[in-house]
Write a protein that holds these residues in place. Sequence first.
Motif, short mmCIF file in Angstrom:
data_model
loop_
_atom_site.label_atom_id
_atom_site.label_comp_id
_atom_site.label_asym_id
_atom_site.label_seq_id
_atom_site.Cartn_x
_atom_site.Cartn_y
_atom_site.Cartn_z
N THR A 169 2.07 5.51 4.97
CA THR A 169 2.73 5.94 3.95
C THR A 169 2.36 7.56 3.84
O THR A 169 3.21 8.15 3.15
CB THR A 169 2.20 5.26 2.61
OG1 THR A 169 2.70 3.82 2.93
CG2 THR A 169 2.88 5.55 1.43
N ILE A 170 1.19 7.88 4.03
CA ILE A 170 0.99 9.37 3.59
C ILE A 170 1.45 9.97 4.46
O ILE A 170 1.84 11.47 4.25
CB ILE A 170 -0.76 9.36 3.76
CG1 ILE A 170 -1.24 9.08 5.27
CG2 ILE A 170 -1.33 8.60 2.72
CD1 ILE A 170 -2.78 9.25 5.08
N ARG A 357 -1.66 9.47 -2.00
CA ARG A 357 -0.42 9.09 -2.37
C ARG A 357 -0.03 9.58 -3.88
O ARG A 357 1.13 9.93 -4.05
CB ARG A 357 -0.24 7.63 -2.22
CG ARG A 357 -0.24 7.30 -0.82
CD ARG A 357 0.49 5.76 -0.68
NE ARG A 357 -0.82 4.91 -0.76
CZ ARG A 357 -0.53 3.99 -1.86
NH1 ARG A 357 0.40 4.04 -2.73
NH2 ARG A 357 -1.69 3.39 -2.29
#
Length: 448
Positions: A169-170, A357
């Motif tokens: 995700t990051i 995030r």
Amino acid sequence: MTRVEARPLSREQFVIWMAAALSGAPVQPQDLTKVTPRSADVVLVWPVDDRGARPVVCVARNKFQDFYAFVSTYFANVQPYTAYFRVVPLELLGNLEQEGVEHPRSIEVTKLVAGASIAEAWLAALRNGERPNNVLPLVRSTLSSALGQTVLAGYDSMALDWVLNEWLTIRAARNDAVVSSVEAISNVWSHVHAAIVPMERQRTSGLNASIIDFLATALKTRTINGEALRLISGDVAPNADLRSMLTASREERVGRFNVFISELKERGRLDVAAEFTAGLMLAIAGNGSFEMIRSAREFQGWLDGAATWFGICAALFDESNLMSYAHSVGRRMTRDLSRQPEIFGVVGADVASTELRFIQSSKGDVANLALTSAGSLEVEILPNVLSRLVLQDAGQSNQRAEEYEVMLSALDEISRVTDRARKRLRRSGQEDQSTSEDRLQRRPKKLF
């Protein structure tokens, strides 16, 4: 096993605790009315037998955005928040009580993590056509580094999934190029996880039990020998005869590896057993030498995971040059991984992945964070699970583009000024010439 106490807090109680924590070392909450977990905004966790420990803040997964929005508003002088206070998902609270990997296997596991990370970083550099000057940040940024640290910490399979998703995700938010073999690399570490963490041996559904037994035996004996190879001679590599390959000459070992790869390409067999056997045979071909990683380019695009298996298997050999390879990056990795900072101690990373995030989603500038190392960001995904983000981001690219535009504009202006000056000089020269001619014509003639 570390026994912990968990105290649910309302938002008001959390603010009271923060006021005390900011005045000095974070303290454990005292004299606060107990609230029910269902109505709590956060849960503080600390060891029962250590009254001086720093509590860890636990937040439910679906409340992270609200939590970071709150602390960024009310504690604006503590940014990023996770550079000072450790925050973990409430759903993974049980992992704070894990004992971790038993000594002395942890030393051997650090070698596995370093070996797999080096192999993954080498392939990434090969895909990008680069030869980085400093390979350590690149090695630390790999998926194998993050998943390997999760295994080394003794976390459960739920934590392993969490680390994988956070790592992806990051990087997706930064448009970083993510390795194409994510699923295969994750599968490799699921096998290693089951071989190292005793409680995970009961959760081997979908994994190859023979590979797990091989890894457990190799870690126990601290090398790859006939005993370990015998465990995979049946269903994993029935036709490879790996035990005789172990004692063959180097030329024969390399030749048998090449034949095996050719046969795989003909059969199109691309399962986990094939990936594992290919990586193991390449490691055997060089007796654990990481110089053989150049042959791992044979795996690209069709045998995902084999290079990671090579790094793991090569690190298990007594003769392995893991420690000295690539300017001793393996020795540096094993040194860093051997250190296990206190979960309930001072935070050492720049930011947690969950807060990163939040910063990325709110269009915050990561480059403005106070960084431990110039040009890269150290991100904590879980306690003792760190990943490195190399900051070759859009901000730097835009800055370079702006500097380039300024230089071009300056050069254009210099060119225009030069042209104007040249024209003026030319006109001035013509005027001087015409004036001289006029003077000659008007000069009176001499009389003889």
